[in-house]
Design a protein around this motif. Structure first.
Motif, PDB file in Angstrom:
ATOM      1  N   TRP A   1       0.820  -1.220   0.000  1.00 52.06           N
ATOM      2  CA  TRP A   1       0.000   0.000   0.000  1.00 52.06           C
ATOM      3  C   TRP A   1       0.852   1.268   0.000  1.00 52.06           C
ATOM      4  CZ3 TRP A   1      -4.913   0.854  -1.100  1.00 52.06           C
ATOM      5  CH2 TRP A   1      -5.748  -0.271  -1.182  1.00 52.06           C
ATOM      6  N   ILE A   2       1.914   1.303   0.824  1.00 51.69           N
ATOM      7  CA  ILE A   2       2.637   2.566   0.991  1.00 51.69           C
ATOM      8  C   ILE A   2       3.927   2.646   0.191  1.00 51.69           C
ATOM      9  CG2 ILE A   2       1.587   2.926   3.246  1.00 51.69           C
ATOM     10  CD1 ILE A   2       4.313   2.277   4.516  1.00 51.69           C
ATOM     11  N   GLY A   3       4.385   1.555  -0.390  1.00 49.94           N
ATOM     12  CA  GLY A   3       5.555   1.576  -1.250  1.00 49.94           C
ATOM     13  C   GLY A   3       6.857   1.271  -0.533  1.00 49.94           C
ATOM     14  N   PRO A   4       7.916   1.009  -1.319  1.00 47.88           N
ATOM     15  CA  PRO A   4       9.183   0.550  -0.749  1.00 47.88           C
ATOM     16  C   PRO A   4       9.901   1.582   0.114  1.00 47.88           C
ATOM     17  CG  PRO A   4       9.370   0.807  -3.142  1.00 47.88           C
ATOM     18  CD  PRO A   4       7.932   1.043  -2.783  1.00 47.88           C
ATOM     19  N   GLY A   5       9.820   2.852  -0.223  1.00 42.39           N
ATOM     20  CA  GLY A   5      10.502   3.870   0.577  1.00 42.39           C
ATOM     21  C   GLY A   5       9.890   4.025   1.954  1.00 42.39           C
ATOM     22  N   GLN A   6       8.574   4.151   1.988  1.00 41.70           N
ATOM     23  CA  GLN A   6       7.908   4.354   3.277  1.00 41.70           C
ATOM     24  C   GLN A   6       7.890   3.091   4.129  1.00 41.70           C
ATOM     25  OE1 GLN A   6       4.129   6.445   2.234  1.00 41.70           O
ATOM     26  NE2 GLN A   6       4.883   7.874   3.768  1.00 41.70           N
ATOM     27  N   ILE A   7       7.938   1.909   3.525  1.00 42.20           N
ATOM     28  CA  ILE A   7       7.894   0.689   4.342  1.00 42.20           C
ATOM     29  C   ILE A   7       9.173   0.536   5.154  1.00 42.20           C
ATOM     30  CG2 ILE A   7       8.782  -1.022   2.688  1.00 42.20           C
ATOM     31  CD1 ILE A   7       5.826  -1.439   5.149  1.00 42.20           C
ATOM     32  N   VAL A   8      10.275   1.079   4.641  1.00 40.03           N
ATOM     33  CA  VAL A   8      11.517   1.052   5.419  1.00 40.03           C
ATOM     34  C   VAL A   8      11.340   1.877   6.692  1.00 40.03           C
ATOM     35  CG1 VAL A   8      13.954   1.728   5.441  1.00 40.03           C
ATOM     36  CG2 VAL A   8      12.984   0.611   3.414  1.00 40.03           C
ATOM     37  N   TRP A   9      10.754   3.069   6.542  1.00 33.92           N
ATOM     38  CA  TRP A   9      10.512   3.906   7.723  1.00 33.92           C
ATOM     39  C   TRP A   9       9.503   3.258   8.658  1.00 33.92           C
ATOM     40  CZ3 TRP A   9      13.888   7.066   9.260  1.00 33.92           C
ATOM     41  CH2 TRP A   9      14.708   7.706   8.352  1.00 33.92           C
ATOM     42  N   LEU A  10       8.482   2.630   8.091  1.00 30.90           N
ATOM     43  CA  LEU A  10       7.496   1.940   8.926  1.00 30.90           C
ATOM     44  C   LEU A  10       8.186   0.861   9.763  1.00 30.90           C
ATOM     45  CD1 LEU A  10       3.939   0.942   7.890  1.00 30.90           C
ATOM     46  CD2 LEU A  10       5.294  -0.510   9.358  1.00 30.90           C
ATOM     47  N   ALA A  11       9.118   0.122   9.166  1.00 31.71           N
ATOM     48  CA  ALA A  11       9.844  -0.918   9.904  1.00 31.71           C
ATOM     49  C   ALA A  11      10.710  -0.304  11.012  1.00 31.71           C
ATOM     50  CB  ALA A  11      10.693  -1.748   8.952  1.00 31.71           C
ATOM     51  N   VAL A  12      11.337   0.833  10.720  1.00 31.84           N
ATOM     52  CA  VAL A  12      12.158   1.509  11.732  1.00 31.84           C
ATOM     53  C   VAL A  12      11.292   1.957  12.908  1.00 31.84           C
ATOM     54  CG1 VAL A  12      13.532   3.597  12.207  1.00 31.84           C
ATOM     55  CG2 VAL A  12      13.973   2.239  10.139  1.00 31.84           C
ATOM     56  N   TYR A  13      10.197   2.645  12.615  1.00 33.85           N
ATOM     57  CA  TYR A  13       9.317   3.117  13.686  1.00 33.85           C
ATOM     58  C   TYR A  13       8.653   1.956  14.425  1.00 33.85           C
ATOM     59  CZ  TYR A  13      10.015   7.682  11.533  1.00 33.85           C
ATOM     60  OH  TYR A  13      10.576   8.829  11.026  1.00 33.85           O
ATOM     61  N   THR A  14       8.364   0.887  13.711  1.00 31.78           N
ATOM     62  CA  THR A  14       7.819  -0.316  14.348  1.00 31.78           C
ATOM     63  C   THR A  14       8.839  -0.900  15.317  1.00 31.78           C
ATOM     64  OG1 THR A  14       6.312  -0.854  12.540  1.00 31.78           O
ATOM     65  CG2 THR A  14       7.035  -2.681  13.920  1.00 31.78           C
ATOM     66  N   GLY A  15      10.092  -0.950  14.898  1.00 28.36           N
ATOM     67  CA  GLY A  15      11.140  -1.473  15.780  1.00 28.36           C
ATOM     68  C   GLY A  15      11.285  -0.653  17.051  1.00 28.36           C
ATOM     69  N   ILE A  16      11.218   0.663  16.907  1.00 29.81           N
ATOM     70  CA  ILE A  16      11.295   1.535  18.085  1.00 29.81           C
ATOM     71  C   ILE A  16      10.087   1.295  18.993  1.00 29.81           C
ATOM     72  CG2 ILE A  16      11.218   3.948  18.861  1.00 29.81           C
ATOM     73  CD1 ILE A  16      12.800   4.604  16.212  1.00 29.81           C
ATOM     74  N   ALA A  17       8.892   1.291  18.398  1.00 25.68           N
ATOM     75  CA  ALA A  17       7.680   1.052  19.192  1.00 25.68           C
ATOM     76  C   ALA A  17       7.718  -0.337  19.827  1.00 25.68           C
ATOM     77  CB  ALA A  17       6.430   1.189  18.312  1.00 25.68           C
ATOM     78  N   GLY A  18       8.193  -1.332  19.082  1.00 29.72           N
ATOM     79  CA  GLY A  18       8.284  -2.688  19.615  1.00 29.72           C
ATOM     80  C   GLY A  18       9.252  -2.774  20.777  1.00 29.72           C
ATOM     81  N   GLY A  19      10.363  -2.047  20.691  1.00 32.57           N
ATOM     82  CA  GLY A  19      11.320  -2.032  21.797  1.00 32.57           C
ATOM     83  C   GLY A  19      10.725  -1.414  23.050  1.00 32.57           C
ATOM     84  N   VAL A  20      10.069  -0.273  22.867  1.00 36.88           N
ATOM     85  CA  VAL A  20       9.444   0.406  24.017  1.00 36.88           C
ATOM     86  C   VAL A  20       8.345  -0.474  24.614  1.00 36.88           C
ATOM     87  CG1 VAL A  20       8.013   2.391  24.696  1.00 36.88           C
ATOM     88  CG2 VAL A  20      10.026   2.725  23.231  1.00 36.88           C
ATOM     89  N   MET A  21       7.481  -1.011  23.753  1.00 42.24           N
ATOM     90  CA  MET A  21       6.385  -1.862  24.253  1.00 42.24           C
ATOM     91  C   MET A  21       6.914  -3.159  24.850  1.00 42.24           C
ATOM     92  SD  MET A  21       3.494  -1.394  21.320  1.00 42.24           S
ATOM     93  CE  MET A  21       3.059   0.226  20.725  1.00 42.24           C
ATOM     94  N   GLY A  22       7.991  -3.685  24.299  1.00 44.82           N
ATOM     95  CA  GLY A  22       8.594  -4.900  24.841  1.00 44.82           C
ATOM     96  C   GLY A  22       9.153  -4.680  26.236  1.00 44.82           C
ATOM     97  N   VAL A  23       9.839  -3.560  26.424  1.00 37.02           N
ATOM     98  CA  VAL A  23      10.370  -3.241  27.754  1.00 37.02           C
ATOM     99  C   VAL A  23       9.218  -3.035  28.728  1.00 37.02           C
ATOM    100  CG1 VAL A  23      11.608  -1.488  29.105  1.00 37.02           C
ATOM    101  CG2 VAL A  23      12.578  -2.339  26.946  1.00 37.02           C
ATOM    102  N   TRP A  24       8.193  -2.301  28.286  1.00 39.39           N
ATOM    103  CA  TRP A  24       7.036  -2.078  29.157  1.00 39.39           C
ATOM    104  C   TRP A  24       6.374  -3.409  29.536  1.00 39.39           C
ATOM    105  CZ3 TRP A  24       1.749  -2.952  28.636  1.00 39.39           C
ATOM    106  CH2 TRP A  24       0.968  -2.370  29.617  1.00 39.39           C
ATOM    107  N   THR A  25       6.216  -4.311  28.572  1.00 38.90           N
ATOM    108  CA  THR A  25       5.614  -5.625  28.835  1.00 38.90           C
ATOM    109  C   THR A  25       6.472  -6.416  29.813  1.00 38.90           C
ATOM    110  OG1 THR A  25       4.578  -5.661  26.650  1.00 38.90           O
ATOM    111  CG2 THR A  25       4.832  -7.787  27.761  1.00 38.90           C
ATOM    112  N   ALA A  26       7.793  -6.375  29.614  1.00 46.25           N
ATOM    113  CA  ALA A  26       8.699  -7.098  30.512  1.00 46.25           C
ATOM    114  C   ALA A  26       8.624  -6.539  31.931  1.00 46.25           C
ATOM    115  CB  ALA A  26      10.130  -7.022  29.980  1.00 46.25           C
ATOM    116  N   VAL A  27       8.594  -5.218  32.054  1.00 45.39           N
ATOM    117  CA  VAL A  27       8.490  -4.591  33.380  1.00 45.39           C
ATOM    118  C   VAL A  27       7.156  -4.957  34.027  1.00 45.39           C
ATOM    119  CG1 VAL A  27       8.260  -2.371  34.581  1.00 45.39           C
ATOM    120  CG2 VAL A  27      10.090  -2.705  32.901  1.00 45.39           C
TER     121      VAL A  27
END
Length: 180
Positions: free
Chosen positions: A98-124
């Motif tokens: 839907w969003i194309g190859p350029g934006q999907i790279v950024w989506l993966a980056v922001y997903t990784g950041i959100a996943g890290g924050v949510m993962g730490v929160w879940t672990a805590v």
């Protein structure tokens, strides 16, 4: 003239609104069942390909296909290491269509950041942070000695860690990417 003032404006809104809706539906499934249905991920990917073909011709279809491929390959290593489910990989690929190859790279980056924050929160929240940090160190040590292979006892199938429905960070990454 369309409801937004012009047909062009309506078409411009179709992609981000559709991408967010796909991520919301995937999130609902993942939170409830810990699965993201193939019908959703493959249907969304096909929908993105068809939409972009209709709007942009062959070039549009190629951009959608490129977004799907890039999205697939961005998360495939995590799946291969058994640290991520296949539905998450297919969801990122579908959003790429839907969003194309350029934006999907950024989506993966922001997903990784959100996943890290949510993962730490879940672990805590589950009193698991110390164990999670030991597991990260153990995985890095294992990969440093035997190479990038699934770590026995630390995969999705064998681990006893609290689970994060990863469609939630993907939704957050989608919203941030489309907002920025």
């Amino acid at each position: 003239m369309g409801a937004t003032g012009s047909g062009g404006e309506l078409m411009q809104m179709t992609v981000p609104v559709t991408a967010v809706l796909i991520a919301i539906v995937a999130c609902a499934f993942d939170l409830r069942t810990r699965r993201i249905p193939n019908a959703l991920t493959f249907g969304a990917a096909l929908g993105g390909l068809v939409f972009h073909r209709l709007i942009g011709g062959t070039d549009g279809a190629m951009v959608a296909a490129g977004g799907w491929v890039v999205g697939l390959f961005l998360f495939l290593p995590f799946f291969a290491l058994r640290g991520m489910g296949g539905g998450d990989v297919k969801l990122l690929a579908a959003l790429g269509a839907w969003i194309g190859p350029g934006q999907i790279v950024w989506l993966a980056v922001y997903t990784g950041i959100a996943g890290g924050v949510m993962g730490v929160w879940t672990a805590v929240a589950h009193g698991y942070l110390k164990t999670a940090m030991r597991n990260v160190f153990a995985a890095l040590t294992y990969w440093g000695t035997v190479g990038l292979k699934p770590v026995p006892g630390l995969t999705l199938e064998s681990g006893d860690a609290p689970r994060l429905a990863y469609a939630l960070p993907i939704l957050a990454g989608t919203v941030v990417t489309l907002w920025l």
